[in-house]
Design a protein around this motif. Structure first.
Motif, PDB file in Angstrom:
ATOM      1  N   THR A  13      26.455 -78.231  48.760  1.00 42.63           N
ATOM      2  CA  THR A  13      26.933 -77.152  49.358  1.00 42.63           C
ATOM      3  C   THR A  13      26.819 -75.903  48.506  1.00 42.63           C
ATOM      4  O   THR A  13      26.357 -74.661  49.117  1.00 42.63           O
ATOM      5  CB  THR A  13      28.430 -76.861  49.680  1.00 42.63           C
ATOM      6  OG1 THR A  13      28.877 -78.210  50.448  1.00 42.63           O
ATOM      7  CG2 THR A  13      28.954 -75.618  50.315  1.00 42.63           C
ATOM      8  N   LEU A  16      22.804 -75.288  48.860  1.00 49.44           N
ATOM      9  CA  LEU A  16      22.504 -74.402  50.149  1.00 49.44           C
ATOM     10  C   LEU A  16      23.027 -72.920  50.052  1.00 49.44           C
ATOM     11  O   LEU A  16      22.193 -72.215  50.652  1.00 49.44           O
ATOM     12  CB  LEU A  16      23.346 -75.060  51.142  1.00 49.44           C
ATOM     13  CG  LEU A  16      23.109 -74.633  52.704  1.00 49.44           C
ATOM     14  CD1 LEU A  16      21.754 -74.848  52.993  1.00 49.44           C
ATOM     15  CD2 LEU A  16      24.054 -75.460  53.766  1.00 49.44           C
ATOM     16  N   ALA A  17      24.046 -72.804  49.556  1.00 53.57           N
ATOM     17  CA  ALA A  17      24.630 -71.266  49.339  1.00 53.57           C
ATOM     18  C   ALA A  17      23.557 -70.588  48.541  1.00 53.57           C
ATOM     19  O   ALA A  17      23.401 -69.375  48.830  1.00 53.57           O
ATOM     20  CB  ALA A  17      26.045 -71.246  48.787  1.00 53.57           C
ATOM     21  N   ALA A  59      20.507 -71.371  47.912  1.00 56.10           N
ATOM     22  CA  ALA A  59      19.272 -70.977  48.608  1.00 56.10           C
ATOM     23  C   ALA A  59      19.376 -69.910  49.762  1.00 56.10           C
ATOM     24  O   ALA A  59      18.408 -69.215  49.967  1.00 56.10           O
ATOM     25  CB  ALA A  59      18.863 -72.422  49.239  1.00 56.10           C
ATOM     26  N   VAL A  60      20.445 -69.812  50.548  1.00 55.88           N
ATOM     27  CA  VAL A  60      20.476 -68.715  51.384  1.00 55.88           C
ATOM     28  C   VAL A  60      20.518 -67.313  50.879  1.00 55.88           C
ATOM     29  O   VAL A  60      20.088 -66.423  51.238  1.00 55.88           O
ATOM     30  CB  VAL A  60      21.957 -69.050  52.309  1.00 55.88           C
ATOM     31  CG1 VAL A  60      22.276 -67.758  53.181  1.00 55.88           C
ATOM     32  CG2 VAL A  60      21.492 -70.116  53.215  1.00 55.88           C
ATOM     33  N   TYR A  61      21.345 -67.354  49.567  1.00 60.56           N
ATOM     34  CA  TYR A  61      21.362 -66.066  48.878  1.00 60.56           C
ATOM     35  C   TYR A  61      20.135 -65.699  48.480  1.00 60.56           C
ATOM     36  O   TYR A  61      19.816 -64.423  48.564  1.00 60.56           O
ATOM     37  CB  TYR A  61      22.589 -66.170  47.850  1.00 60.56           C
ATOM     38  CG  TYR A  61      22.503 -65.029  46.990  1.00 60.56           C
ATOM     39  CD1 TYR A  61      23.148 -63.945  47.159  1.00 60.56           C
ATOM     40  CD2 TYR A  61      21.792 -65.162  45.604  1.00 60.56           C
ATOM     41  CE1 TYR A  61      23.401 -62.627  46.639  1.00 60.56           C
ATOM     42  CE2 TYR A  61      21.840 -63.841  44.939  1.00 60.56           C
ATOM     43  CZ  TYR A  61      22.724 -62.725  45.370  1.00 60.56           C
ATOM     44  OH  TYR A  61      22.740 -61.610  44.687  1.00 60.56           O
ATOM     45  N   CYS A  62      19.309 -66.532  47.973  1.00 62.42           N
ATOM     46  CA  CYS A  62      17.894 -66.240  47.488  1.00 62.42           C
ATOM     47  C   CYS A  62      16.827 -65.689  48.414  1.00 62.42           C
ATOM     48  O   CYS A  62      16.198 -65.113  48.317  1.00 62.42           O
ATOM     49  CB  CYS A  62      17.340 -67.543  46.759  1.00 62.42           C
ATOM     50  SG  CYS A  62      18.279 -67.723  44.981  1.00 62.42           S
ATOM     51  N   ILE A  63      17.015 -66.342  49.574  1.00 60.51           N
ATOM     52  CA  ILE A  63      16.438 -66.080  50.984  1.00 60.51           C
ATOM     53  C   ILE A  63      16.694 -64.661  51.540  1.00 60.51           C
ATOM     54  O   ILE A  63      15.860 -64.024  51.681  1.00 60.51           O
ATOM     55  CB  ILE A  63      16.199 -67.284  51.792  1.00 60.51           C
ATOM     56  CG1 ILE A  63      15.456 -68.549  51.082  1.00 60.51           C
ATOM     57  CG2 ILE A  63      15.449 -66.746  53.214  1.00 60.51           C
ATOM     58  CD1 ILE A  63      15.672 -69.612  52.117  1.00 60.51           C
ATOM     59  N   THR A  64      17.864 -64.432  51.943  1.00 59.07           N
ATOM     60  CA  THR A  64      18.180 -63.406  52.641  1.00 59.07           C
ATOM     61  C   THR A  64      19.153 -62.134  51.671  1.00 59.07           C
ATOM     62  O   THR A  64      19.214 -61.182  52.254  1.00 59.07           O
ATOM     63  CB  THR A  64      19.282 -63.906  53.754  1.00 59.07           C
ATOM     64  OG1 THR A  64      20.458 -64.199  52.960  1.00 59.07           O
ATOM     65  CG2 THR A  64      18.639 -64.624  54.586  1.00 59.07           C
TER      66      THR A  64
END
Length: 80
Positions: A46, A49-50, A52-57
């Motif tokens: 988890t 994943l958090a 990765a989402v932060y780095c992408i968006t």
């Protein structure tokens, strides 16, 4: 299948025992270290994943063009 009537004969005495036993065909025995490993793996997944989402968006990369913003404002004069 361990269910059934079991009889024990000792000397002249006879004793019987009726066994009722439920067997689970698809059960898996899980101990405390296995459960804690699953929980730790879930928390780590988890968090990854958090991140990765932060780095992408989460980051504004500065690749947007100012000209496109100006064209959008000029084409829509009603809201200016």
């Amino acid at each position: 299948d361990p269910r059934g009537l079991y009889v024990c004969e000792t000397g002249g005495e006879r004793t019987s025992l009726q066994v009722h036993y439920r067997m689970c065909q698809n059960c898996i025995e899980v101990d405390a270290p296995t459960i804690s490993g699953i929980v730790v793996a879930d928390v780590v997944a988890t968090l990854l994943l958090a991140v990765a989402v932060y780095c992408i968006t989460g980051h504004d990369r500065g690749h947007t063009s100012r000209a496109s913003d100006k064209q959008n404002l000029l084409s829509n004069e009603l809201y200016q």
